[in-house]
Design an enzyme around this catalytic site. Structure first.
Site, mmCIF file in Angstrom:
data_model
loop_
_atom_site.group_PDB
_atom_site.id
_atom_site.type_symbol
_atom_site.label_atom_id
_atom_site.label_comp_id
_atom_site.label_asym_id
_atom_site.label_seq_id
_atom_site.Cartn_x
_atom_site.Cartn_y
_atom_site.Cartn_z
ATOM 1 N N SER A 92 31.593 -21.632 46.240
ATOM 2 C CA SER A 92 30.957 -20.605 45.420
ATOM 3 C C SER A 92 29.470 -20.500 45.725
ATOM 4 C CB SER A 92 31.232 -20.889 43.950
ATOM 5 O OG SER A 92 30.855 -19.801 43.140
ATOM 6 N N ASP A 230 27.085 -14.270 44.847
ATOM 7 C CA ASP A 230 27.025 -15.578 45.486
ATOM 8 C C ASP A 230 27.971 -15.571 46.687
ATOM 9 O OD1 ASP A 230 29.324 -15.416 43.985
ATOM 10 O OD2 ASP A 230 29.233 -17.464 43.240
ATOM 11 N N ASP A 232 31.055 -16.455 47.335
ATOM 12 C CA ASP A 232 32.438 -15.997 47.240
ATOM 13 C C ASP A 232 32.594 -14.804 46.307
ATOM 14 O OD1 ASP A 232 31.947 -17.452 44.889
ATOM 15 O OD2 ASP A 232 34.041 -18.047 44.686
ATOM 16 N N ASP A 234 32.356 -14.332 43.154
ATOM 17 C CA ASP A 234 32.894 -14.369 41.794
ATOM 18 C C ASP A 234 31.777 -14.125 40.771
ATOM 19 O OD1 ASP A 234 31.639 -16.860 42.139
ATOM 20 O OD2 ASP A 234 33.148 -17.956 40.999
#
Length: 441
Positions: A92, A230, A232, A234
């Site tokens: 992440s 960020d 990834d 999410d």
């Protein structure tokens, strides 16, 4: 092994191919027969995906790999591909030397505590159900999951007009945001759009400090807002048309107010600002607090009157769409809000900003100290919430004491509607931790 956001750590130290193999074996041994596997842009992810896939197949599960995609893209693909679970290899917002593993249900909700405990138990005990030679699983690859996500995003919003926007992808996997907003007619400029797991453009975590270039570009152009992800995707955070970073609690309040109506509830963790409570009260809705972690927020959204969930970290959940924090969806929703209701700075000005104080106190034994903290607080206050740490509400505000999940620290947070009250509550909270730490020496 699992934290609130799955497994994360330094590659070659906490996170290894051996661990990934074991997790794959454990997931398949728990009866998940068809599993979607994908990763973010970190180069170490390729190795870890191969190891996870080998473990899954070795214990009889069929694997569908989807390549490098945003976490919400992969989470949405689980149900789309008729799978029983999904595994995303990602750290992440962590730095490039880290990686991790997060497990997902078809609803988009991350594996809950019981599911994680079952996986951890099998890994610790080497309790795997290895398949015979003719029972191993098969590996296939599927393209098109990004388009499935993009189609859902296009259907989730309706733009009355098409604002100009800057999208800072942080060299991560969230490119679907820029492409969908472009398709919706927005004038889109991108920053750090080349996927690169070393994150050369800026650190993976988007904060007011790391988004200086985004803020400058928005302020010096005709852009009406900027959004950032960020590694990834999410998470999603924003800057307004002046280039000013939008406080995350204010963003949570705006999303919550837009989603909720009379009698509805919004889920958010115990460290959420009073500003969200007050904003929801204005539309006849209320806040229901959860433990810190998107899995706990997502779980609360399964209750019928909870219409939205969010974390001040930048994770936003619309349960009618998916229970995975979906940064691209949040970006599209925010653009829709600006298109309909006006400038982001004016919308943020409608949200009260209360003084909040935070610090971290290093302790030798955080578990023991938190036990003493709980005893001290419960002896002094009638109403104490121990859902996650120790939270006390007073007429003036609240304070929260929580043990760090990864470090020998006690987190101290206090908020009130006036600076003097916030300072008083903050000092009270610090004194409680100091008293508890003394009891352990």
């Amino acid at each position: 092994m699992f934290g609130t956001s799955g497994i994360r750590g330094r590659v070659g130290d906490e996170v290894t191919a051996a661990l990934a193999l074991s997790v794959g074996r454990a997931v398949a041994s728990e009866g998940y027969e068809r599993v979607v596997v994908g990763r973010d842009v970190r180069e170490s992810g390729s190795m870890l995906v191969d190891a996870i896939t080998a473990g899954l197949c070795e214990c009889g599960a069929d694997v569908v790999t989807v390549g490098v995609e945003a976490t919400p893209t992969i989470a949405r693909a689980i149900a789309h591909l008729d799978a029983d679970a999904g595994i995303v290899v990602t750290a992440s917002h962590n730095p490039p030397e880290d990686n991790g593993i997060k497990l997902w249900n078809p609803s988009g909700k991350a594996f809950g505590p019981d599911q994680r405990a079952a996986i951890e138990r099998r890994v610790s005990e080497d309790g795997y159900d290895l398949a015979t030679w003719d029972g191993v699983g098969h590996r296939t690859h599927r393209e098109g999951v990004r388009e499935h996500h993009a189609d859902a995003l296009r259907k989730a919003v309706a733009l009355e007009r098409s604002p100009s926007i800057v999208v800072d992808l942080g060299n991560g996997a969230g490119g679907v945001t820029a492409s969908v907003l472009d398709e919706l007619g927005c004038r889109v400029r991108t920053l750090n759009g080349q996927e690169d797991g070393s994150f050369p453009g800026r650190p993976s975590e988007p904060t007011a400090e790391t988004l200086e270039t985004l803020s400058t570009l928005v302020a010096e152009t005709d852009a009406e807002l900027g959004v950032a992800h960020d590694g990834d995707a999410d998470r999603m955070v924003a800057v307004d048309e002046t280039g000013t970073f939008v406080p995350k609690d204010a963003l949570l309040a705006l999303f919550a107010r837009e989603a909720a109506a009379e009698g509805d509830r919004v889920a958010a963790p115990v460290d959420t600002s009073l500003a969200v409570d007050d904003t929801l009260a204005g539309v006849g809705a209320s806040l229901t607090r959860t433990q810190v972690g998107d899995v706990y927020v997502a779980e609360r959204t399964t209750e019928p009157d909870v219409v939205f969930g969010g974390e001040p970290s930048g994770a936003w959940i619309w349960p009618e769409e998916t229970r995975c924090p979906d940064g691209p969806l949040a970006a599209c929703k925010l653009v829709e809000l600006v298109a309909e209701q006006g400038s982001l700075s004016e919308l943020v000005d409608e949200i009260e900003a209360y003084p909040i104080r935070r610090t971290s106190i290093e302790v030798a034994d955080k578990a023991a100290v938190m036990g003493d903290v709980s005893e001290l607080v419960c002896s002094r206050y009638e109403t104490v919430d121990t859902l996650d740490g120790v939270r006390v509400e007073t007429e003036d505000g609240w304070f929260l004491l929580r043990a760090s999940g990864t470090q020998p620290l006690i987190r101290v947070t206090a908020e009130a509607r006036s600076p003097s009250d916030a300072e008083t509550l903050f000092e009270t909270a610090r004194d409680v931790v100091a008293g508890a730490a003394t009891m352990e020496t």
